[in-house]
Each structure stands twice: as C-alpha cells, then as structure tokens.
Design a protein around this motif. Structure first.
Motif, PDB file in Angstrom:
ATOM      1  N   GLY A   1       0.805  -1.184  -0.111  1.00  0.00           N
ATOM      2  CA  GLY A   1       0.006  -0.013   0.121  1.00  0.00           C
ATOM      3  C   GLY A   1       0.776   1.530  -0.047  1.00  0.00           C
ATOM      4  O   GLY A   1       0.247   2.386  -0.369  1.00  0.00           O
ATOM      5  N   GLY A   2       1.942   1.216   0.381  1.00  0.00           N
ATOM      6  CA  GLY A   2       2.933   2.181   0.304  1.00  0.00           C
ATOM      7  C   GLY A   2       2.776   3.309   1.556  1.00  0.00           C
ATOM      8  O   GLY A   2       1.735   3.073   2.084  1.00  0.00           O
ATOM      9  N   LEU A   3       3.621   4.193   1.832  1.00  0.00           N
ATOM     10  CA  LEU A   3       3.396   5.075   2.904  1.00  0.00           C
ATOM     11  C   LEU A   3       2.794   6.304   2.399  1.00  0.00           C
ATOM     12  O   LEU A   3       2.946   6.874   1.290  1.00  0.00           O
ATOM     13  N   LYS A   4       1.786   6.823   3.402  1.00  0.00           N
ATOM     14  CA  LYS A   4       0.988   8.077   2.870  1.00  0.00           C
ATOM     15  C   LYS A   4       1.059   8.971   3.850  1.00  0.00           C
ATOM     16  O   LYS A   4       1.146   9.112   5.053  1.00  0.00           O
ATOM     17  N   PRO A   5       1.587  10.208   3.464  1.00  0.00           N
ATOM     18  CA  PRO A   5       1.804  11.394   4.035  1.00  0.00           C
ATOM     19  C   PRO A   5       0.368  11.970   4.599  1.00  0.00           C
ATOM     20  O   PRO A   5      -0.798  11.544   4.100  1.00  0.00           O
ATOM     21  N   PRO A   6       0.335  12.961   5.530  1.00  0.00           N
ATOM     22  CA  PRO A   6       1.324  13.610   5.820  1.00  0.00           C
ATOM     23  C   PRO A   6       2.233  12.837   7.156  1.00  0.00           C
ATOM     24  O   PRO A   6       1.811  12.168   7.771  1.00  0.00           O
ATOM     25  N   PHE A   7       3.473  13.353   7.127  1.00  0.00           N
ATOM     26  CA  PHE A   7       4.528  12.875   8.148  1.00  0.00           C
ATOM     27  C   PHE A   7       4.521  13.644   9.018  1.00  0.00           C
ATOM     28  O   PHE A   7       4.874  15.164   8.853  1.00  0.00           O
ATOM     29  N   ASN A   8       4.985  13.419  10.455  1.00  0.00           N
ATOM     30  CA  ASN A   8       5.109  14.354  11.350  1.00  0.00           C
ATOM     31  C   ASN A   8       6.670  14.424  11.658  1.00  0.00           C
ATOM     32  O   ASN A   8       7.358  13.612  12.178  1.00  0.00           O
ATOM     33  N   ASP A   9       7.221  15.066  10.633  1.00  0.00           N
ATOM     34  CA  ASP A   9       8.798  15.131  10.488  1.00  0.00           C
ATOM     35  C   ASP A   9       9.339  15.229  11.795  1.00  0.00           C
ATOM     36  O   ASP A   9      10.356  14.800  12.028  1.00  0.00           O
ATOM     37  N   SER A  10       8.907  16.148  12.826  1.00  0.00           N
ATOM     38  CA  SER A  10       9.697  16.554  14.027  1.00  0.00           C
ATOM     39  C   SER A  10       9.702  15.338  14.809  1.00  0.00           C
ATOM     40  O   SER A  10      10.640  15.127  15.559  1.00  0.00           O
ATOM     41  N   ALA A  11       8.701  14.468  15.044  1.00  0.00           N
ATOM     42  CA  ALA A  11       8.682  13.299  15.803  1.00  0.00           C
ATOM     43  C   ALA A  11       9.608  12.496  14.923  1.00  0.00           C
ATOM     44  O   ALA A  11      10.161  11.687  15.971  1.00  0.00           O
ATOM     45  N   ARG A  12       9.278  12.284  13.832  1.00  0.00           N
ATOM     46  CA  ARG A  12      10.143  11.048  13.084  1.00  0.00           C
ATOM     47  C   ARG A  12      11.776  11.371  13.154  1.00  0.00           C
ATOM     48  O   ARG A  12      12.716  10.496  13.445  1.00  0.00           O
TER      49      ARG A  12
ATOM     50  N   TYR B   1      15.158   8.684   4.774  1.00  0.00           N
ATOM     51  CA  TYR B   1      14.653   7.435   4.789  1.00  0.00           C
ATOM     52  C   TYR B   1      13.279   7.477   3.822  1.00  0.00           C
ATOM     53  O   TYR B   1      13.145   6.622   3.054  1.00  0.00           O
ATOM     54  N   TYR B   2      12.126   8.078   4.176  1.00  0.00           N
ATOM     55  CA  TYR B   2      10.880   8.119   3.693  1.00  0.00           C
ATOM     56  C   TYR B   2      10.642   8.930   2.394  1.00  0.00           C
ATOM     57  O   TYR B   2       9.639   8.989   1.725  1.00  0.00           O
ATOM     58  N   LEU B   3      11.910   9.949   2.056  1.00  0.00           N
ATOM     59  CA  LEU B   3      11.490  10.646   1.227  1.00  0.00           C
ATOM     60  C   LEU B   3      11.651  10.156  -0.259  1.00  0.00           C
ATOM     61  O   LEU B   3      12.437   9.400  -0.579  1.00  0.00           O
ATOM     62  N   GLY B   4      10.580  10.317  -1.112  1.00  0.00           N
ATOM     63  CA  GLY B   4      10.440   9.564  -2.560  1.00  0.00           C
ATOM     64  C   GLY B   4       9.710   8.216  -2.425  1.00  0.00           C
ATOM     65  O   GLY B   4       9.638   7.522  -3.390  1.00  0.00           O
ATOM     66  N   ILE B   5       9.559   7.684  -1.272  1.00  0.00           N
ATOM     67  CA  ILE B   5       8.720   6.189  -1.192  1.00  0.00           C
ATOM     68  C   ILE B   5       7.289   6.424  -0.893  1.00  0.00           C
ATOM     69  O   ILE B   5       6.634   5.596  -1.071  1.00  0.00           O
ATOM     70  N   GLU B   6       6.820   7.534  -0.313  1.00  0.00           N
ATOM     71  CA  GLU B   6       5.478   7.720  -0.208  1.00  0.00           C
ATOM     72  C   GLU B   6       4.429   7.584  -1.561  1.00  0.00           C
ATOM     73  O   GLU B   6       5.096   7.831  -2.665  1.00  0.00           O
TER      74      GLU B   6
END
Length: 265
Positions: free
Chosen positions: A240-251, A260-265
């Motif tokens: 199914g792939g990764l779905k944004p939005p991402f909590n960049d600060s917590a990650r 890691y996850y840039l370009g894979i969503e």
C-alpha cells in the motif's frame, strides 16, 4: 510466578499467554527479571507463529470491521479507544517476539531496549483498558482488527525487515496521526483520554528510535546502506505504500530522518 532461566524463555511465555491481565503481568515480571540480571542472554527455537489470543475480542479481517464514523458521541469514542487498546495489546507481543526471535543476533542492549518497549506497551494497554472501563466498556466488548500480526508473520525470517516494518513504519505512522487524535479528544471534552494518548505518543517516539538504532546497527554489520536497504524492505514487505502527511519533527527525534522516507510515499 516462577523465575525464568533465559530471555528467550521469558519472552516466549508472554507470547503463549492469552489472558490480557496475565499477559501484562508476565510482561512486567519478565522485564523486572531481565533488569535484575536474573535471565540469561539465551534464546529458544520453538516460537509460536501467532501468539495466544483471548476468546474476546472477536478478531475480524480489515474489510469486515464495522465503520466507526466521525463525531463526538460516547459510542464512537469508545470504539476508537478500543481499537487503540487492541493495537497496544498486539504491540506487547511484537516486542517480546522481537526479543525471542532476534535477540541472539544482537548484543545485550538490544534486549534492554525491547524489554523496556514490551513493558511500556503493557502499560499503554492497561491505561486504555482502564479508560474503557471508566466509560462503561472494556477490552473485548467490540470486535478488533485481525491483520495486525501480519507484518510480524511476513518478517519472521529477517530481523532487518522486522525492524524496518514494525517500529519504523507501523509505529512511526502512530507518530503521524496521534497528535490530531489527542486534539480531537480534547475538543470533545475528554482530557483524560487525551492525556493517556499523549503519554503513549511520547513513549512511541522512543520505540521508533530503538527500531532505527538497531536497524542501522544491523546495516553496519552487513555493510549495507541504511536508506536504500530500508526502502527496498518497505517496498517488499509493506503493501500500500507510505501515505503523508508525516510528522517530521517526531520522526526526526526518533532518528527516522527524511532521507529514509522521502520519495517512497
């Protein structure tokens, strides 16, 4: 409760315990015994493919789960808390399976971290179950999602895959969505649940950080590049792939940087 001789045996006993209250007790006891030096850094081979489960809740596949809907009603809030409680219940087993199945591949500090995770997941489950009871419900009253163990089954052969998918994808997703859930409960006049979820959120940052730390340790030992290897594992094992939005600060706080996850969503 008798003392165990090894980390593997103690972790397996948690996996073989179906009753939620007993599972919580054994998770806590095993963690205390490990911290007190009463368990050897040794492991077992015969692990269950699926942990023992109680008679309730009824376990359904994702497409069979009733829709919770949106809104502020008590019934909807209970349904969401019940779903979260089940996630935490399964997370207890995920932590102890990590110890039992993969502990032999890593130094003792790996077990230090995952015993801590297991005890904290048990505490999260207790907090949510207590909240359900305060609201007139209990864990097991509603059906629950039966697909949560699929990721463990699919990665049972590979510690790097397990670390990449369970803490670094599934738990990291919790970092993305929990702040909005906390705010929703606050707006609905339920500050007690909001406080519980905020406590869980802060602990989960640490859990994701453990996943990232040991994934990178394994990559270094195998001389693989972490970002590329993680993306390959996610494409292989996470449908199914990764779905944004991402909590960049917590990650980022958990070491799961955008590389890691840039370009894979």
């Amino acid at each position: 409760m008798t003392l165990h001789s090894s980390a593997g045996l103690a972790a397996r006993e948690v996996l073989l315990t179906a009753d939620p209250a007993q599972k919580v007790m054994r998770a806590r006891k095993s963690t205390r015994n490990w911290r007190k030096g009463q368990l050897e850094h040794a492991f077992v081979q015969d692990l269950p493919d699926v942990p023992a489960r109680p008679d309730h809740p009824e376990l359904l596949r994702p497409g069979q789960m009733p829709r919770r809907g949106k809104g502020t009603s008590l019934k909807r809030r209970i349904a969401l808390i019940h779903a979260l409680a089940h996630i935490e219940f399964v997370a207890i087993d995920l932590a102890f399976d990590m110890i039992a199945r993969f502990g032999k591949e890593f130094p003792r500090e790996f077990c230090d971290d995952w015993f801590r995770v297991g005890a904290e997941e048990a505490m999260h489950f207790v907090l949510l179950d207590r909240r359900l009871r305060e609201m007139g419900s209990f864990y097991g009253q509603l059906p629950a999602h039966d697909g949560l163990w699929d990721a463990a089954r699919d990665t049972a052969h590979d510690s790097s895959a397990r670390l990449a998918i369970v803490p670094m994808v599934l738990e990291a997703r919790g970092l993305d969505i929990t702040p909005d859930t906390v705010e929703r409960f606050r707006q609905q006049g339920d500050p007690l649940t909001a406080k519980v979820l905020n406590r869980i959120y802060n602990d989960e940052i640490r859990h994701v950080s453990f996943g990232t730390k040991w994934f990178e340790w394994a990559c270094k030992a195998r001389e693989s590049e972490p970002y590329r290897h993680w993306k390959n594992l996610v494409k292989t094992h996470f449908k199914g792939g990764l779905k944004p939005p991402f909590n960049d600060s917590a990650r980022h706080a958990a070491g799961l940087t955008r590389e890691y996850y840039l370009g894979i969503e």
